[in-house]
Design a protein around this motif. Structure first.
Motif, PDB file in Angstrom:
ATOM      1  N   MET A 543      -6.992  -4.618  -9.059  1.00 27.43           N
ATOM      2  CA  MET A 543      -7.501  -3.804  -7.960  1.00 27.43           C
ATOM      3  C   MET A 543      -9.009  -3.645  -8.080  1.00 27.43           C
ATOM      4  SD  MET A 543      -4.616  -0.909  -7.294  1.00 27.43           S
ATOM      5  CE  MET A 543      -2.958  -1.417  -6.783  1.00 27.43           C
ATOM      6  N   SER A 544      -9.715  -3.894  -6.983  1.00 27.82           N
ATOM      7  CA  SER A 544     -11.173  -3.776  -6.989  1.00 27.82           C
ATOM      8  C   SER A 544     -11.665  -3.474  -5.590  1.00 27.82           C
ATOM      9  CB  SER A 544     -11.815  -5.066  -7.496  1.00 27.82           C
ATOM     10  OG  SER A 544     -11.629  -6.113  -6.563  1.00 27.82           O
ATOM     11  N   LYS A 545     -12.838  -2.849  -5.522  1.00 28.06           N
ATOM     12  CA  LYS A 545     -13.433  -2.525  -4.225  1.00 28.06           C
ATOM     13  C   LYS A 545     -13.728  -3.788  -3.438  1.00 28.06           C
ATOM     14  CE  LYS A 545     -15.627   1.844  -5.614  1.00 28.06           C
ATOM     15  NZ  LYS A 545     -16.919   2.530  -5.850  1.00 28.06           N
ATOM     16  N   SER A 546     -14.194  -4.829  -4.132  1.00 27.14           N
ATOM     17  CA  SER A 546     -14.588  -6.062  -3.437  1.00 27.14           C
ATOM     18  C   SER A 546     -13.396  -6.721  -2.756  1.00 27.14           C
ATOM     19  CB  SER A 546     -15.241  -7.031  -4.425  1.00 27.14           C
ATOM     20  OG  SER A 546     -14.342  -7.375  -5.461  1.00 27.14           O
ATOM     21  N   LEU A 547     -12.204  -6.599  -3.340  1.00 30.58           N
ATOM     22  CA  LEU A 547     -11.013  -7.199  -2.739  1.00 30.58           C
ATOM     23  C   LEU A 547     -10.387  -6.277  -1.695  1.00 30.58           C
ATOM     24  CD1 LEU A 547      -9.268  -8.756  -5.895  1.00 30.58           C
ATOM     25  CD2 LEU A 547     -10.417  -9.991  -4.054  1.00 30.58           C
ATOM     26  N   GLY A 548     -10.810  -5.018  -1.684  1.00 30.09           N
ATOM     27  CA  GLY A 548     -10.272  -4.071  -0.715  1.00 30.09           C
ATOM     28  C   GLY A 548      -8.806  -3.750  -0.930  1.00 30.09           C
ATOM     29  N   ASN A 549      -8.341  -3.878  -2.172  1.00 35.32           N
ATOM     30  CA  ASN A 549      -6.908  -3.688  -2.444  1.00 35.32           C
ATOM     31  C   ASN A 549      -6.625  -2.458  -3.304  1.00 35.32           C
ATOM     32  OD1 ASN A 549      -7.994  -4.629  -4.828  1.00 35.32           O
ATOM     33  ND2 ASN A 549      -6.415  -6.165  -5.201  1.00 35.32           N
ATOM     34  N   ILE A 550      -7.589  -1.547  -3.386  1.00 33.42           N
ATOM     35  CA  ILE A 550      -7.404  -0.345  -4.203  1.00 33.42           C
ATOM     36  C   ILE A 550      -6.445   0.615  -3.507  1.00 33.42           C
ATOM     37  CG2 ILE A 550      -8.557   1.759  -4.989  1.00 33.42           C
ATOM     38  CD1 ILE A 550     -10.958   0.078  -5.721  1.00 33.42           C
ATOM     39  N   ILE A 551      -5.508   1.138  -4.277  1.00 31.52           N
ATOM     40  CA  ILE A 551      -4.639   2.216  -3.789  1.00 31.52           C
ATOM     41  C   ILE A 551      -5.086   3.477  -4.510  1.00 31.52           C
ATOM     42  CG2 ILE A 551      -2.272   3.063  -3.605  1.00 31.52           C
ATOM     43  CD1 ILE A 551      -1.324   0.151  -3.779  1.00 31.52           C
ATOM     44  N   GLY A 576       4.782  -2.573 -21.565  1.00 31.87           N
ATOM     45  CA  GLY A 576       3.623  -3.414 -21.836  1.00 31.87           C
ATOM     46  C   GLY A 576       3.328  -4.475 -20.797  1.00 31.87           C
ATOM     47  N   GLN A 577       4.099  -4.508 -19.693  1.00 30.37           N
ATOM     48  CA  GLN A 577       3.893  -5.528 -18.669  1.00 30.37           C
ATOM     49  C   GLN A 577       2.971  -4.997 -17.571  1.00 30.37           C
ATOM     50  OE1 GLN A 577       5.216  -8.701 -19.027  1.00 30.37           O
ATOM     51  NE2 GLN A 577       5.793  -7.869 -21.029  1.00 30.37           N
ATOM     52  N   ASP A 578       2.315  -5.926 -16.865  1.00 34.59           N
ATOM     53  CA  ASP A 578       1.469  -5.519 -15.750  1.00 34.59           C
ATOM     54  C   ASP A 578       2.320  -4.926 -14.626  1.00 34.59           C
ATOM     55  OD1 ASP A 578      -0.672  -6.381 -17.173  1.00 34.59           O
ATOM     56  OD2 ASP A 578      -1.096  -8.150 -15.953  1.00 34.59           O
ATOM     57  N   VAL A 579       1.698  -4.069 -13.834  1.00 36.84           N
ATOM     58  CA  VAL A 579       2.386  -3.374 -12.751  1.00 36.84           C
ATOM     59  C   VAL A 579       1.928  -3.968 -11.419  1.00 36.84           C
ATOM     60  CG1 VAL A 579       2.904  -1.121 -11.765  1.00 36.84           C
ATOM     61  CG2 VAL A 579       2.192  -1.288 -14.162  1.00 36.84           C
ATOM     62  N   TYR A 580       2.878  -4.386 -10.594  1.00 36.74           N
ATOM     63  CA  TYR A 580       2.552  -4.957  -9.281  1.00 36.74           C
ATOM     64  C   TYR A 580       2.871  -3.906  -8.225  1.00 36.74           C
ATOM     65  CZ  TYR A 580       2.185  -9.237 -11.929  1.00 36.74           C
ATOM     66  OH  TYR A 580       1.804 -10.180 -12.855  1.00 36.74           O
ATOM     67  N   LEU A 581       1.824  -3.469  -7.557  1.00 33.17           N
ATOM     68  CA  LEU A 581       1.912  -2.242  -6.776  1.00 33.17           C
ATOM     69  C   LEU A 581       1.562  -2.464  -5.313  1.00 33.17           C
ATOM     70  CD1 LEU A 581       2.592   0.630  -7.709  1.00 33.17           C
ATOM     71  CD2 LEU A 581       0.151   1.056  -7.952  1.00 33.17           C
ATOM     72  N   SER A 582       2.333  -1.834  -4.458  1.00 30.03           N
ATOM     73  CA  SER A 582       1.977  -1.712  -3.041  1.00 30.03           C
ATOM     74  C   SER A 582       2.239  -0.260  -2.654  1.00 30.03           C
ATOM     75  CB  SER A 582       2.829  -2.639  -2.167  1.00 30.03           C
ATOM     76  OG  SER A 582       4.189  -2.232  -2.201  1.00 30.03           O
ATOM     77  N   LYS A 583       1.652   0.170  -1.569  1.00 27.13           N
ATOM     78  CA  LYS A 583       1.813   1.566  -1.157  1.00 27.13           C
ATOM     79  C   LYS A 583       3.285   1.889  -0.894  1.00 27.13           C
ATOM     80  CE  LYS A 583      -0.135   5.040   1.942  1.00 27.13           C
ATOM     81  NZ  LYS A 583      -0.978   5.296   3.120  1.00 27.13           N
ATOM     82  N   GLU A 584       4.028   0.889  -0.426  1.00 25.72           N
ATOM     83  CA  GLU A 584       5.433   1.114  -0.095  1.00 25.72           C
ATOM     84  C   GLU A 584       6.265   1.458  -1.330  1.00 25.72           C
ATOM     85  OE1 GLU A 584       3.340  -0.506   3.004  1.00 25.72           O
ATOM     86  OE2 GLU A 584       3.619  -1.510   1.050  1.00 25.72           O
TER      87      GLU A 584
END
Length: 894
Positions: A543-551, A576-584
């Protein structure tokens, strides 16, 4: 009992309870004789920080641990604080000044630092307020800041001790230099990123034969201005006669020599490499080995300096282009080839760093690393997941000295003082002191100045597990005015119990804290290290500001509530695994909170006050409980036992999903539905109440606000849920035989429900069913649970018999050793139903073929994102399951 409102309002609830918890000092911890301590020190967020999803995840994990162990009877201390974040904070304040057209140099050091403190007082507590919004149960009266006076004293103490042991020294070394921040960076602060670059082949002519030349390959042609040799491997036959010959450096006309060195890779480029000792770490080693001249060609801002001749004052990348053109014009450029390379970048401003020869302060790390390595090898400190153990040990076994000086103004100023008079007389004139030096202790001169550099931010934070308690002082006064005995606090709370942090700071922080713990406390700083994953968007991107994908977690809290945020994050985060997140994804937490609320409301609406006063263990022994009651009690305590295992092994998502499954699918879907007709039965009342109130205590670490709110309706006289003990596992109530019996009922009811659903039989339509089983034991079991099957499967009649019989107009399925038939005469047109099933089967087969063709297409599999391909494979698997089910139903129709 008091009735719950019809809807749960997290906004009203959360602020109310957090204020109550703070006012009643429910997070406070003190040494208590006979009570087991449990301690976590918070990874101090930067004082510039604003809550992001990484913070939300990590601090939820820590709060779960703290609340869990607090309920288990431990004296649980979560030590809070913030980090002064030298470079980051200085950058923020410099940007603020720039808006007024000012630079820090316009103010001078003292005035600029005053501006930083003003900024800190105004904005520095933002992250603390946001952590409170998350529900963090830290002992806020103990909040520390890495630049407060007491903490600064600890930093000075450590510097002086290490210096006196000969573990801190000053020297000229190649370091990572950020031209934007104009400061040195440790290797860990200059992460490498892959770039598309070029390999430039340059001709260096021989002095005695200008028409002949050596061709060198380089990715950084601008640094040729600082070359002082060309090196070849002594085993390389191509250059046997070149070794020792003089070359003339193009554009600069400096005479340099061809030297032999075993480190040269004969396969790279032409096998001949340019040596720039002042601007490359490997060339630095070669330069020292061969006693070469060190020519620095850069100003601190990466402009070319006076050693660059006519390229003086050009930016390094501008100079590169001009130099290439000049080399080309003068015939010294042979060719340019595309070349993938990796370059270090400043971890703060992301500028490409410059390897730079500079005088800096260093810590000798190898002596400090020995006990820190042994502690992990012997298991005194354990990493979770275990794979990070190897990463840690590999770094420790190849550890390099730590560059601790930074050329900025905000931070702990290095406690080294220089006497001008002594230096003028040829003496060292260097004094390292815990206190400010006004006069030279040797000659008495007042011409004393302090070193201009500050210490690396991590030099203060590596002391965090013990300096936060007030070390090395005897007492410490907290923010509420309470005086703490430092030795007593450390003797009780140190070593701490667990550390939860991210993988990217294992080297920055975790390893150094372990070393500092052994050096200054003669013990480990913590027993367990939990490394959580990175929060990414649903496509797997950071997640980053440049990608516009920050929640924004604060927006999620506003929309769904804190408990929904916490539960959703934890339930989807495998160890220990990465988290794949969407607002839903946060809808799951919101829906679950609503489910808890509505189920609790249903229970309370139907509850007699007397049920709350019953002792469950006594009740269980004397009452002849029904199978559903014995089942739900056994399932609760089985769940609780498993929950303890998961939490003690840092398997948070499994713990959360275990609680979710029990409440939604076992307590609500099955138990409450079964007892509805007899909900006023006193035995049902007691079990229903006891399960709900104990569940709230078990769920509290995950969802603290809604559980506190419901608790005050369940037990209004009992005080806060935070004062309640963790429910004990009652092993005598766990009965696996009962669980197996009830599972049989669940499986039978589910099978009948599935057949009804596939045949689209209306829920209100009662049907007749027959179960055939050759085992007397199974028939007796089925007979005992027949009323529950009849009620929940919506049956008009249920027959249980030994032999299977043919029933015209029926559908049959097999569950375990039972054949279950639903009689359909007058309810379903069999021929019509078979035609409908044929159409569904055809559609499913067509969809499966389309998906298989898509996944057989190599171009799609190679070009699509991995998660997209995996999603399509999952859909294919689901389609095949649907097809199998449809074919089974068709086969079962008679």
């Amino acid at each position: 009992m008091i009735e719950l409102p019809s809807r749960y309002n997290p906004q009203e609830t959360e602020d109310k309870w957090y204020q109550e918890w703070e006012e009643k000092k429910r997070f406070a911890a003190r040494p208590v004789s006979g009570k087991t301590p449990y301690t976590i020190v918070i990874p101090p967020p930067n004082v510039t920080g604003i809550l992001h999803m990484g913070h939300a995840l990590n601090n939820t994990i820590q709060d779960i641990l703290i609340r869990y162990h607090r309920a288990r009877g431990c004296e649980a201390l979560w030590m809070p604080g913030t980090d002064h974040a030298g470079i980051a904070t200085q950058n923020v304040v410099e940007r603020k000044l720039a808006k007024d057209g000012r630079k820090r140099q316009d103010l001078g050091r003292e005035k600029f630092i005053e501006e930083v403190w003003k900024w800190k007082e105004e904005y520095g507590s933002t992250i603390i307020r946001q952590l409170k919004k998350l529900g963090a149960s830290c002992d806020w009266d103990r909040t520390r800041f890495t630049m407060d006076d007491e903490y600064s004293d600890a930093v000075k103490e450590v510097f002086v001790r290490l210096y006196e042991k000969g573990l801190i020294y000053q020297g000229h070394r190649i370091i990572n230099w950020c031209p934007r921040c104009q400061t040195a960076l440790a290797d860990e602060e200059a992460p490498h990123h892959d770039l598309k670059g070029n390999l430039y082949y340059l001709k260096y002519p021989y002095k005695d034969d200008p028409d002949d030349f050596v061709v060198v390959a380089t990715t950084r042609p601008e640094t040729m201005l600082g070359d002082t040799a060309v090196a070849v491997n002594p085993k390389d036959r191509r250059y046997k006669k070149s070794i020792g010959r003089k070359l003339v450096l193009p554009l600069v006309n400096r005479e340099i020599e061809v030297i032999a060195d075993e480190s040269v890779d004969m396969k790279f480029g032409t096998g001949a490499v340019k040596i720039t000792p002042a601007h490359d770490p490997n060339d630095y080693v070669t330069g020292k080995k061969h006693d070469l001249e060190f020519v620095n060609i850069f100003h601190p801002d990466a402009r070319i300096n006076e050693n660059g001749g006519e390229y003086k004052d050009m930016d390094r990348f501008e100079a590169r282009e001009v130099i290439i053109e000049d080399l080309k014009e003068q015939g010294f450029l042979e060719k340019i080839e595309p070349h993938d390379l990796s370059a270090g970048h400043c971890y703060r401003c992301h500028t490409i760093i410059e390897p730079y020869l500079s005088k800096q302060w260093f810590v000798k790390m190898q002596p400090l690393s020995v006990p820190a390595t042994a502690a992990v090898k012997t298991g005194r400190i354990k990493f979770h997941p275990d794979r990070w153990t190897k990463v840690y040990l590999n770094w420790m076994e190849n550890i390099q000295d730590w560059c601790i000086s930074r050329q900025i103004w905000w931070g702990h100023r290095i406690p080294v003082y220089y006497c001008a008079d002594c230096r003028e007389k040829g003496k060292a004139g260097v004094h390292v002191s815990r206190t400010t030096v006004q006069k030279c202790p040797e000659c008495g001169s007042s011409r004393v100045t302090q070193d201009n550099d500050v210490l690396d931010t991590w030099f203060s934070s590596w002391l965090w597990p013990f300096a936060t308690f007030g070390w090395p002082k005897e007492t410490r006064t907290d923010n509420a005015g309470t005086v703490h005995n430092v030795a007593e606090d450390l003797g009780y709370f140190y070593p701490t119990s667990a550390l939860s942090t991210a993988s990217e700071i294992i080297f920055f922080w975790v390893a150094r804290m372990i070393m500092a713990g052994f050096e200054f406390m003669a013990d480990i700083p913590f027993k367990d290290v939990y490394i959580h994953g990175t929060v990414r968007d649903i496509e797997g991107r950071k997640m980053s500001k440049s990608l516009g994908n920050i929640i924004d977690p604060l927006e999620i809290i506003k929309e769904y509530g804190t408990d929904a945020l916490r539960f959703s994050l934890i339930s989807i985060t495998s160890q220990g695994q990465d988290v794949y997140l969407s607002k839903e994804r946060f809808e799951q937490g919101r829906n679950f909170a609503n489910k808890m609320w509505n189920a609790s409301r249903f229970v309370l609406m139907n509850l007699e006050p007397s049920a709350a006063k019953t002792d469950l263990c006594v009740f269980f022994k004397k009452e002849d409980l029904s199978l559903p009651n014995r089942w739900i009690l056994s399932r609760f305590y089985s769940t609780l036992k498993e929950l303890d295992t998961y939490l003690n092994s840092y398997r948070f998502n499994e713990a959360a999903n275990l609680l979710y499954h029990f409440f939604w699918h076992e307590f609500c879907d099955w138990y409450l539905e079964i007892i509805k007709p007899d909900i006023k039965d006193p035995r049902n009342q007691v079990v229903m109440y006891k399960i709900l109130e104990k569940y709230m205590r078990a769920m509290h670490p995950f969802m603290p606000f809604i559980t506190e709110e419901i608790w005050h309706y369940l037990a209004p006289e009992a005080g806060s849920i935070m004062d309640q003990p963790w429910p004990h596992v009652q092993g005598q109530i766990i009965d696996k035989k009962v669980e197996k019996q009830f599972d049989t009922a669940v499986n039978v009811i589910t099978a009948i429900r599935n057949m009804r659903s596939e045949l689209e039989i209306a829920p209100a339509q009662a049907v007749e069913a027959v179960i055939a089983n050759t085992s007397r034991q199974s028939r007796d079991l089925l007979t005992g649970i027949a009323p529950h099957i009849t009620f929940l499967a919506r049956l008009s009649r249920l027959a249980i018999q030994e032999k299977q019989q043919h029933h015209p107009s029926s559908v049959t399925t097999v569950v375990g050793d039972s054949h279950i038939s639903i009689l359909l005469e007058g309810i379903v047109d069999i021929d019509k139903e078979k035609k409908k099933l044929d159409a569904k089967i055809s559609r499913a087969q067509a969809d499966i073929k389309a998906k298989e063709n898509m996944l057989a297409n190599k171009a799609f599999v190679e070009r699509a994102k991995p998660e997209v391909v995996e999603n399509e494979r999952t859909k294919l698997s689901q389609l095949k399951e649907t097809l199998t089910k449809l074919q089974g139903v068709k086969h079962a129709l008679r």
